[in-house]
Design a protein around this motif. Structure first.
Motif, mmCIF file in Angstrom:
data_model
loop_
_atom_site.group_PDB
_atom_site.id
_atom_site.type_symbol
_atom_site.label_atom_id
_atom_site.label_comp_id
_atom_site.label_asym_id
_atom_site.label_seq_id
_atom_site.Cartn_x
_atom_site.Cartn_y
_atom_site.Cartn_z
ATOM 1 N N THR A 154 0.836 -1.193 0.000
ATOM 2 C CA THR A 154 0.000 0.000 0.000
ATOM 3 C C THR A 154 0.876 1.249 0.000
ATOM 4 O O THR A 154 1.677 1.436 0.925
ATOM 5 N N PRO A 155 0.749 2.091 -1.012
ATOM 6 C CA PRO A 155 1.568 3.311 -1.034
ATOM 7 C C PRO A 155 1.125 4.281 0.054
ATOM 8 O O PRO A 155 -0.049 4.611 0.165
ATOM 9 N N LYS A 156 2.079 4.739 0.874
ATOM 10 C CA LYS A 156 1.778 5.698 1.932
ATOM 11 C C LYS A 156 2.269 7.096 1.560
ATOM 12 O O LYS A 156 1.775 8.089 2.072
ATOM 13 N N SER A 157 3.272 7.145 0.715
ATOM 14 C CA SER A 157 3.783 8.394 0.171
ATOM 15 C C SER A 157 4.601 8.030 -1.054
ATOM 16 O O SER A 157 4.666 6.855 -1.429
ATOM 17 N N ALA A 158 5.252 9.020 -1.655
ATOM 18 C CA ALA A 158 6.052 8.735 -2.855
ATOM 19 C C ALA A 158 7.229 7.811 -2.549
ATOM 20 O O ALA A 158 7.707 7.106 -3.437
ATOM 21 N N ASP A 159 7.669 7.814 -1.292
ATOM 22 C CA ASP A 159 8.836 6.998 -0.950
ATOM 23 C C ASP A 159 8.627 6.118 0.277
ATOM 24 O O ASP A 159 9.565 5.789 0.996
ATOM 25 N N SER A 160 7.386 5.692 0.530
ATOM 26 C CA SER A 160 7.135 4.742 1.618
ATOM 27 C C SER A 160 5.972 3.817 1.268
ATOM 28 O O SER A 160 5.008 4.244 0.627
ATOM 29 N N THR A 161 6.089 2.580 1.688
ATOM 30 C CA THR A 161 5.120 1.541 1.340
ATOM 31 C C THR A 161 4.803 0.688 2.555
ATOM 32 O O THR A 161 5.711 0.160 3.207
ATOM 33 N N GLU A 162 3.528 0.549 2.866
ATOM 34 C CA GLU A 162 3.112 -0.370 3.931
ATOM 35 C C GLU A 162 2.976 -1.760 3.333
ATOM 36 O O GLU A 162 2.322 -1.941 2.303
ATOM 37 N N VAL A 163 3.615 -2.717 3.972
ATOM 38 C CA VAL A 163 3.625 -4.086 3.453
ATOM 39 C C VAL A 163 2.958 -5.020 4.455
ATOM 40 O O VAL A 163 3.306 -5.019 5.643
ATOM 41 N N ALA A 187 8.965 -16.807 10.068
ATOM 42 C CA ALA A 187 8.780 -16.645 8.622
ATOM 43 C C ALA A 187 8.374 -15.223 8.243
ATOM 44 O O ALA A 187 9.037 -14.590 7.409
ATOM 45 N N PRO A 188 7.305 -14.658 8.825
ATOM 46 C CA PRO A 188 6.959 -13.291 8.451
ATOM 47 C C PRO A 188 7.968 -12.260 8.962
ATOM 48 O O PRO A 188 8.282 -11.294 8.250
ATOM 49 N N PHE A 189 8.486 -12.460 10.190
ATOM 50 C CA PHE A 189 9.400 -11.470 10.761
ATOM 51 C C PHE A 189 10.701 -11.388 9.973
ATOM 52 O O PHE A 189 11.122 -10.295 9.541
ATOM 53 N N GLU A 190 11.347 -12.531 9.762
ATOM 54 C CA GLU A 190 12.638 -12.537 9.073
ATOM 55 C C GLU A 190 12.488 -12.160 7.599
ATOM 56 O O GLU A 190 13.362 -11.495 7.025
ATOM 57 N N THR A 191 11.380 -12.592 6.984
ATOM 58 C CA THR A 191 11.145 -12.238 5.581
ATOM 59 C C THR A 191 10.981 -10.734 5.422
ATOM 60 O O THR A 191 11.612 -10.110 4.560
ATOM 61 N N LEU A 192 10.138 -10.129 6.257
ATOM 62 C CA LEU A 192 9.916 -8.689 6.161
ATOM 63 C C LEU A 192 11.177 -7.900 6.553
ATOM 64 O O LEU A 192 11.471 -6.859 5.955
ATOM 65 N N LYS A 193 11.906 -8.391 7.530
ATOM 66 C CA LYS A 193 13.137 -7.722 7.954
ATOM 67 C C LYS A 193 14.142 -7.677 6.803
ATOM 68 O O LYS A 193 14.763 -6.634 6.537
ATOM 69 N N SER A 194 14.302 -8.791 6.111
ATOM 70 C CA SER A 194 15.249 -8.852 5.004
ATOM 71 C C SER A 194 14.775 -8.038 3.802
ATOM 72 O O SER A 194 15.580 -7.350 3.147
ATOM 73 N N LEU A 195 13.474 -8.116 3.510
ATOM 74 C CA LEU A 195 12.913 -7.331 2.405
ATOM 75 C C LEU A 195 13.073 -5.839 2.689
ATOM 76 O O LEU A 195 13.458 -5.056 1.811
ATOM 77 N N LYS A 196 12.779 -5.440 3.904
ATOM 78 C CA LYS A 196 12.885 -4.043 4.317
ATOM 79 C C LYS A 196 14.320 -3.534 4.160
ATOM 80 O O LYS A 196 14.555 -2.448 3.606
ATOM 81 N N ALA A 197 15.278 -4.318 4.627
ATOM 82 C CA ALA A 197 16.693 -3.925 4.542
ATOM 83 C C ALA A 197 17.135 -3.747 3.100
ATOM 84 O O ALA A 197 17.842 -2.797 2.752
ATOM 85 N N LEU A 198 16.705 -4.679 2.255
ATOM 86 C CA LEU A 198 17.088 -4.616 0.839
ATOM 87 C C LEU A 198 16.434 -3.459 0.124
ATOM 88 O O LEU A 198 17.061 -2.720 -0.645
ATOM 89 N N ALA A 199 15.152 -3.260 0.376
ATOM 90 C CA ALA A 199 14.403 -2.203 -0.305
ATOM 91 C C ALA A 199 14.873 -0.813 0.114
ATOM 92 O O ALA A 199 14.821 0.139 -0.680
ATOM 93 N N GLU A 200 15.328 -0.676 1.358
ATOM 94 C CA GLU A 200 15.746 0.626 1.860
ATOM 95 C C GLU A 200 17.196 0.966 1.566
ATOM 96 O O GLU A 200 17.666 2.063 1.890
ATOM 97 N N LYS A 201 17.907 0.045 0.912
ATOM 98 C CA LYS A 201 19.282 0.353 0.499
ATOM 99 C C LYS A 201 19.258 1.476 -0.538
ATOM 100 O O LYS A 201 18.435 1.475 -1.440
ATOM 101 N N PRO A 202 20.177 2.430 -0.441
ATOM 102 C CA PRO A 202 20.218 3.535 -1.415
ATOM 103 C C PRO A 202 20.447 3.016 -2.839
ATOM 104 O O PRO A 202 21.100 2.012 -3.034
#
Length: 202
Positions: A154-163, A187-202
């Motif tokens: 879900t887009p929350k702003s131009a540069d943030s997404t609720e997953v 499963a959900p915690f580690e998956t989201l943690k890793s996805l978040k880290a990757l997506a937020e990389k510059p």
């Protein structure tokens, strides 16, 4: 977008989620690092459904691209050993995944049909449905017998997404209760943690 077209989009997403396992009375099991995991009992199943939510500081398009890279996604999916795209047709994709398991548990694999829909506000919903007989079983693996769930971006702003990541699984075969109970949180915690880290990389 006209009201008729908007209603069609809303109905499309509603129908997409209609087959997802009915879960109620969610209980928070973990709330850490900006990620919340909740669990719910499913009637007729001894395995709980899980739902993880987080806010990722990255545009929806970037998060979606990471999701749709079937082979690359194995890098952030919890305990993923290998994943590949079997077929892509319109809004539907079929994927095959092999998972690592504790030494006393036979490794699992799964085949999913992933159906993507985009609502009027730009929210992307990716319904996950297990299709265990889509391809023959692999030697040395127990095929996961049932998967129902979804990813919602879900887009929350131009540069943030609720997953939101919600799934209920019937893993097939015999799985010790402590393994199952640990998996539905990890499963959900580690998956989201890793996805978040990757997506937020510059």
């Amino acid at each position: 977008m006209g009201s008729k077209l908007r209603m069609t989009a809303v109905l499309g997403v509603s129908m997409l989620l209609a087959g997802v396992a009915c879960a109620e009375d969610w209980q928070v099991a973990k709330d850490q690092d900006g990620i919340q995991v909740a669990l719910s009992d499913i009637a007729g199943s001894k395995y709980k459904a899980y739902r993880g939510t987080t806010l990722i500081k990255a545009p929806l398009a970037k998060v979606r691209a990471l999701q749709e890279d079937a082979a690359g996604a194995c890098a952030w999916i919890h305990e993923c050993k290998q994943q590949k795209l079997l077929k892509h047709e319109g809004d539907d994709a079929w994927t095959y995944t092999q998972f690592n398991t504790p030494i006393m548990v036979t490794p699992r694999d799964s085949v999913l049909k992933v159906t993507t829909a985009v609502s009027a506000d730009g929210t992307v919903t990716r319904k996950l449905q297990g299709v265990p007989t889509y391809i023959p079983e692999e030697p040395g693996f127990v095929r996961v017998t049932q998967v129902e769930g979804y990813w919602r971006l879900t887009p929350k702003s131009a540069d943030s997404t609720e997953v939101t990541y919600q799934v209920h699984t019937e893993p097939g075969g015999s799985v010790p209760s402590w393994v199952a109970n640990k998996f539905v949180v990890d499963a959900p915690f580690e998956t989201l943690k890793s996805l978040k880290a990757l997506a937020e990389k510059p």
